[in-house]
Write an enzyme that holds these catalytic residues in place. Structure first.
Site, PDB file in Angstrom:
ATOM      1  N   HIS A 189      29.867  43.186 -32.674  1.00 52.40           N
ATOM      2  CA  HIS A 189      29.092  41.981 -32.359  1.00 52.40           C
ATOM      3  C   HIS A 189      28.399  42.039 -31.001  1.00 52.40           C
ATOM      4  CE1 HIS A 189      32.693  41.115 -30.033  1.00 52.40           C
ATOM      5  NE2 HIS A 189      31.974  40.244 -29.353  1.00 52.40           N
TER       6      HIS A 189
HETATM    7  C1  UD1 Z   1      30.735  35.462 -27.702  1.00 54.12           C
HETATM    8  C2  UD1 Z   1      31.058  35.972 -26.294  1.00 54.12           C
HETATM    9  C3  UD1 Z   1      31.638  37.354 -26.379  1.00 54.12           C
HETATM   10  C4  UD1 Z   1      32.821  37.399 -27.317  1.00 54.12           C
HETATM   11  C5  UD1 Z   1      32.396  36.857 -28.673  1.00 54.12           C
HETATM   12  C6  UD1 Z   1      33.534  36.816 -29.639  1.00 54.12           C
HETATM   13  C7  UD1 Z   1      29.613  35.196 -24.466  1.00 54.12           C
HETATM   14  C8  UD1 Z   1      28.542  35.591 -23.542  1.00 54.12           C
HETATM   15  N1  UD1 Z   1      29.859  36.054 -25.478  1.00 54.12           N
HETATM   16  O1  UD1 Z   1      29.724  36.297 -28.223  1.00 54.12           O
HETATM   17  O2  UD1 Z   1      32.080  37.756 -25.089  1.00 54.12           O
HETATM   18  O3  UD1 Z   1      33.273  38.721 -27.446  1.00 54.12           O
HETATM   19  O4  UD1 Z   1      31.899  35.525 -28.499  1.00 54.12           O
HETATM   20  O5  UD1 Z   1      33.097  36.462 -30.914  1.00 54.12           O
HETATM   21  O6  UD1 Z   1      30.220  34.168 -24.289  1.00 54.12           O
HETATM   22  N2  UD1 Z   1      27.224  31.872 -34.270  1.00 54.12           N
HETATM   23  C9  UD1 Z   1      27.432  31.216 -35.461  1.00 54.12           C
HETATM   24  N3  UD1 Z   1      28.581  30.473 -35.556  1.00 54.12           N
HETATM   25  C10 UD1 Z   1      29.478  30.355 -34.561  1.00 54.12           C
HETATM   26  C11 UD1 Z   1      29.224  31.025 -33.349  1.00 54.12           C
HETATM   27  C12 UD1 Z   1      28.099  31.782 -33.224  1.00 54.12           C
HETATM   28  O7  UD1 Z   1      26.666  31.296 -36.384  1.00 54.12           O
HETATM   29  O8  UD1 Z   1      30.501  29.669 -34.722  1.00 54.12           O
HETATM   30  C13 UD1 Z   1      26.020  32.720 -34.166  1.00 54.12           C
HETATM   31  C14 UD1 Z   1      24.852  32.012 -33.576  1.00 54.12           C
HETATM   32  O9  UD1 Z   1      23.725  32.484 -34.202  1.00 54.12           O
HETATM   33  C15 UD1 Z   1      24.839  32.470 -32.147  1.00 54.12           C
HETATM   34  C16 UD1 Z   1      25.402  33.870 -32.247  1.00 54.12           C
HETATM   35  O10 UD1 Z   1      26.339  33.821 -33.319  1.00 54.12           O
HETATM   36  O11 UD1 Z   1      23.571  32.421 -31.620  1.00 54.12           O
HETATM   37  C17 UD1 Z   1      26.091  34.349 -31.008  1.00 54.12           C
HETATM   38  O12 UD1 Z   1      27.084  33.412 -30.574  1.00 54.12           O
HETATM   39  P1  UD1 Z   1      27.449  33.307 -29.004  1.00 54.12           P
HETATM   40  O13 UD1 Z   1      28.548  32.347 -28.811  1.00 54.12           O
HETATM   41  O14 UD1 Z   1      26.193  33.083 -28.247  1.00 54.12           O
HETATM   42  O15 UD1 Z   1      27.891  34.753 -28.630  1.00 54.12           O
HETATM   43  P2  UD1 Z   1      28.815  35.797 -29.403  1.00 54.12           P
HETATM   44  O16 UD1 Z   1      27.981  36.941 -29.817  1.00 54.12           O
HETATM   45  O17 UD1 Z   1      29.633  35.117 -30.459  1.00 54.12           O
END
Ligand code: UD1
Length: 424
Positions: free
Chosen positions: A245
């Site tokens: 991820h």
């Molecule tokens: C985040 C953390 C990362 C951690 C990871 C674990 C930061 C900078 N990054 O990354 O350190 O290893 O979580 O999973 O805080 N999304 C969904 N549903 C959700 C959550 C996210 O669809 O419940 C999608 C959205 O499109 C979002 C993308 O995933 O834009 C990324 O989510 P985000 O929380 O920004 O970062 P992660 O890649 O999950």
């Protein structure tokens, strides 16, 4: 002014913050340790009339992760209490997400004015809430004391958003709880006072050890067709387990394709089970890479028993199902931080699809190896790990008691120094 033997009941209020998936496993044992401390002191209070420390606890969920599979499933599996406060922040760019957490969290802190705030790990919720607390002074001139759990880890790669989050959080925290010796060394080198640093072990490992037996009862292996008859018994089909991820791996089409090609190659030896993070799922769709690898399965259920050549994409799994799959995997390939540590604890070979790690103890232990992101180097690293035997010695203090050490240290600090001295 120093307080006497015990603090008064109303004196210790702790607020903990979670936001994203890896936070839940780190906070769960801390909440349990708080309850344990309260019960122990309650018992003491019943026996003699000393004034016990009762810690009141508030759990704040920023809502950085919000899908059922990324959040609710973990609260259920880990038996976490429902959050007292849910900020519903959701996704966004780093600036949008971080600033929204800051904006929504400040009134919460002002309202509750806890003595101590606990933040864990390195996600945007961690740094955002730490920044709010560090800058907020209440009307009485006091402020909330900040404890960072999993402090001191450094990848030395500032292009990783988490590295920025770690550095900032560590430098504005008051108590730094560290999981491995490298963390202590990094913090000291950065000029952080030794008396703020505590090498306590790993609360994520506390959770793993506490839930390992329960996870063994998961039916994930059966659901995924990874169990086959073996005479009158059943045995597990050898399989590789994958998670990906990191933006650096999945947001760049060339890199992502290179990794998928490696996974496809590995799947010729054994099926590859790949629970897909929402970010990665989005990129698979936007890069239209589904045709570049033969995928099997499109949810939590796989249509047929997976075999060689199968790269099986499934939905993200809850904690217990994933722990079950990780424990039984022949090999794990990942770009996660926590999974490097969990495989070390389980003694399962791990290939980290990155050029660096902030968790060097996992590499020193031998269970983990860094492969970089090129197709051939990932395949070579996997072969090396599959042919290796390594010692099952666990890193120092990874014994299931990190959270209790943390709460003991917090209580002792407040007891010795006096809460007022600490909050000013
Ligand atoms: C985040 C953390 C990362 C951690 C990871 C674990 C930061 C900078 N990054 O990354 O350190 O290893 O979580 O999973 O805080 N999304 C969904 N549903 C959700 C959550 C996210 O669809 O419940 C999608 C959205 O499109 C979002 C993308 O995933 O834009 C990324 O989510 P985000 O929380 O920004 O970062 P992660 O890649 O999950």
């Amino acid at each position: 002014m120093l307080r006497t033997k015990w603090l008064r009941t109303e004196d210790m209020k702790i607020l903990s913050v979670v936001g994203a998936r890896p936070n839940f496993m780190k906070i769960a044992p801390i909440i349990r340790a708080i309850h344990l401390k309260n019960r122990t002191h309650q018992g003491l209070a019943d026996r003699d009339s000393c004034n016990p420390t009762i810690i009141s606890h508030i759990l704040v969920h920023t809502g950085q992760h919000y899908d059922k599979g990324m959040s609710d499933a973990f609260f259920r599996d880990l038996d976490l209490p429902a959050p007292d406060i849910f900020l519903g922040v959701g996704s966004g760019t780093h600036a949008v997400q971080t600033s929204e957490i800051i904006r929504r969290f400040e009134p919460i802190l002002l309202d509750h004015q806890p003595d101590l705030m606990i933040v864990v790990g390195d996600v945007n919720s961690t740094v955002a809430c730490a920044m709010v607390a560090a800058k907020l002074t209440y009307e009485d001139g006091k402020r909330t004391f900040i404890a960072h759990v999993e402090a001191g880890l450094r990848s030395f790669d500032r292009s990783m958003p988490e590295e920025i989050n770690r550095i900032v959080t560590d430098h504005i925290s008051d108590l730094l709880f560290v999981t491995e010796q490298s963390g202590v060394d990094n913090l000291k080198r950065e000029g952080i006072a030794a008396e703020k640093i505590f090498f306590v072990g790993n609360t994520m490992i506390d959770t793993l050890l506490a839930f390992r037996d329960l996870a063994a009862q998961s039916d994930a292996l059966h659901t995924l067709g990874l169990v086959e008859p073996n005479g009158r018994m059943q045995s597990t089909v050898p399989y590789a387990l994958v998670t990906l991820h990191r933006p650096s791996n999945v947001d760049n089409r060339v890199t992502f394709l290179e990794i998928l090609k490696a996974l496809k190659k590995i799947s010729e030896k054994m099926p590859v089970i790949f629970p897909v993070h929402p970010r990665t799922r989005k990129q698979i769709a936007s890069f239209q890479v589904a045709n570049s690898a033969t995928f099997n399965g499109n949810g939590s259920q796989i249509d047929a028993r997976p075999g060689p050549g199968d790269l099986c994409l499934i939905d993200p799994l809850g904690y217990l199902d994933f722990l079950c799959l990780m424990s039984k995997a022949r090999i794990v390939l990942t770009d996660s931080g926590g999974i490097q540590e969990e495989t070390t604890c389980l003694g399962v070979p791990c290939v980290t699809i990155r050029r660096n790690t902030e968790r060097p103890v996992t590499v020193a232990n031998g269970t983990n190896i860094l492969s970089g992101v090129e197709m051939q180097s990932i395949v070579d690293a996997s072969n090396e790990q599959l042919n290796k035997t390594f010692s099952r010695e666990l890193p120092e203090c990874w014994d299931g008691n990190a959270a209790c050490r943390i709460i003991d240290i917090i209580v002792e600090y407040f007891k010795v120094k006096g809460i007022d001295a600490y909050r000013s």
